[in-house]
Enzyme design. Structure first.
Site, short mmCIF file in Angstrom:
data_model
loop_
_atom_site.label_atom_id
_atom_site.label_comp_id
_atom_site.label_asym_id
_atom_site.label_seq_id
_atom_site.Cartn_x
_atom_site.Cartn_y
_atom_site.Cartn_z
N HIS A 161 -10.50 -6.47 -1.38
CA HIS A 161 -11.49 -6.24 -0.34
C HIS A 161 -12.69 -5.54 -1.00
CE1 HIS A 161 -8.89 -7.56 2.84
NE2 HIS A 161 -7.94 -6.71 2.47
N ASN B 272 1.78 -5.19 -3.10
CA ASN B 272 0.44 -5.60 -2.68
C ASN B 272 -0.37 -4.37 -2.30
OD1 ASN B 272 -1.46 -7.78 -1.83
ND2 ASN B 272 -1.16 -6.92 0.21
N GLU C 180 -6.17 -11.02 -0.71
CA GLU C 180 -6.93 -10.74 0.52
C GLU C 180 -8.43 -10.63 0.22
OE1 GLU C 180 -5.33 -7.45 2.78
OE2 GLU C 180 -3.28 -7.86 2.12
N ASP D 106 -12.25 -10.64 0.18
CA ASP D 106 -13.50 -10.85 0.92
C ASP D 106 -14.54 -9.95 0.27
OD1 ASP D 106 -12.76 -8.31 1.99
OD2 ASP D 106 -11.99 -9.22 3.82
N GLU E 246 0.82 -1.22 0.00
CA GLU E 246 0.00 0.00 0.00
C GLU E 246 0.85 1.28 0.00
OE1 GLU E 246 -2.65 -0.46 3.32
OE2 GLU E 246 -3.38 -2.41 2.62
#
Length: 386
Positions: free
Chosen positions: A268, A232, A297, A299, A189
């Site tokens: 996300h 990432n 990651e 979801d 990030e």
């Protein structure tokens, strides 16, 4: 290698229509069947068939992973460490997944709580578990603006001291697990939503300049030449200012010989927003640079009704998002790692950080698989069969 779109609706409809049979309180949860949300069904004889599990449904060389709950916000919850104390959780973790990512246990504030002290016990246990269950491990993360310890953020260090602190940390942590970590999120990030480097809130870039990112990759590579090293980030699923910034930076670093091996999208997602339909195209352009790509990651959170339980329509939409993300990864040759950020709502980070949203994972709090679980398994099976 994509799943058949017409099959998903039928799959979800079946998953949400099965009758109640056994309460989780009276039977060990099994993740390998197609129950209605929030209920269990009587387990058929073939319940433990090999390809009913995500890891075995996947094509050869394709890793299906999950975050391993622990550290971070879990320390503030009213339950003990999930990985250490929840036997059902651990059993599913070992059976369903071929890759694991420590959720918080390798972040700076947890693994390096004091300047002269490291806390390796929890990560050691996860990696030992992974090796016993023939799983690979993704290391997360080495250079980030968040979840840094107070001693670091509030310390009065010179630039030379900070540089040495980062080098020593990367060398120590990556070196300790050399040969045991498949992929590392080296720089996490580092861009904001406009595609600008985080020069204010990232201590490393602010104090040491943008060149420190390349140094982090070099140090990690020196500590473990076999590990694949990744950028990432979140909100880089599609082609936008943020992912464009990574695309440009990667080309610069590759031209300089910096050992960058991969680009990862976190994923996300929320049903409040449309699915990033250009995900495959975005992954492909990094693939064409010679990088591996990954979904790291994933979801899919949703706004919950007053009952706290998602509707059938919400579950279908969630399953569709999960399925489309997996299909996009499978369609790109170099995308061989697909990780969901936790597999049960019992330990999901989402309700802690997104008020009113939840039910973001593929299993309920009682480990009952949702339609999203079966959508993933179906797509993996189809990909494995070619």
């Amino acid at each position: 290698m994509r799943s058949a779109r017409f099959a998903l609706a039928a799959l979800v409809a079946t998953a949400v229509a099965l009758p109640l049979a056994v309460s989780p309180a009276t039977a060990a949860p099994r993740p390998d069947h197609r129950p209605a949300p929030h209920v269990n069904v009587k387990l058929p004889p073939h319940a433990q068939a090999k390809f009913n599990r995500l890891r075995w449904a996947a094509p050869e060389g394709f890793y299906v992973g999950t975050a391993v709950a622990g550290g971070g916000h879990h320390l503030e919850q009213d339950y003990p460490d999930p990985f250490t104390h929840d036997k059902v959780y651990r059993k599913i973790l070992g059976k369903q997944f071929s890759s694991v990512s420590p959720e918080n246990q390798m972040k700076w504030d947890f693994i390096h709580p004091e300047r002269d002290r490291y806390r390796f016990e929890e990560t050691d246990a996860i990696i030992d578990f992974a090796e016993r269950h023939r799983q690979v491990v993704r290391g997360h993360t080495l250079l980030w603006h968040s979840q840094n310890p107070a001693w670091l953020e509030e310390g009065d260090f010179t630039a030379e001291e900070l540089r040495e602190i980062l080098r020593e940390h990367i060398t120590t942590v990556v070196g300790r697990y050399a040969g045991r970590i498949q992929q590392w999120d080296v720089a996490n990030e580092i861009f904001d939503e406009e595609g600008e480097l985080r020069t204010r809130d990232n201590i490393w870039i602010r104090e040491l300049g943008p060149g420190i990112v390349a140094d982090a990759f070099r140090w990690a590579h020196e500590a473990d030449p076999a590990a694949k090293l990744f950028f990432n980030d979140y909100n880089v699923e599609g082609v936008n200012a943020k992912s464009d910034a990574y695309y440009a930076l990667v080309q610069e670093l590759l031209a300089e010989g910096v050992p960058v091996h991969g680009f990862a999208v976190q994923g996300h997602l929320s049903t409040r927003y449309g699915f990033p339909g250009d995900l495959e195209r975005n992954l492909l352009r990094f693939d064409e640079l010679g990088l591996e790509t990954a979904v790291t990651e994933l979801d899919v959170r949703m706004d919950l009704p007053a009952s706290g339980r998602p509707t059938k329509a919400q579950l279908m939409q969630q399953a569709d998002y999960y399925d489309r993300a997996l299909s996009a990864c499978l369609a790109v040759e170099g995308c061989n790692s697909f990780t969901i950020w936790g597999f049960t709502d019992k330990y999901s980070w989402v309700p802690t950080f997104f008020e009113g949203e939840g039910s973001a994972t593929v299993m309920t709090e009682k480990f009952v698989p949702k339609p999203a679980f079966f959508a993933l398994r179906s797509t993996l099976n189809q990909a494995r069969r070619g």
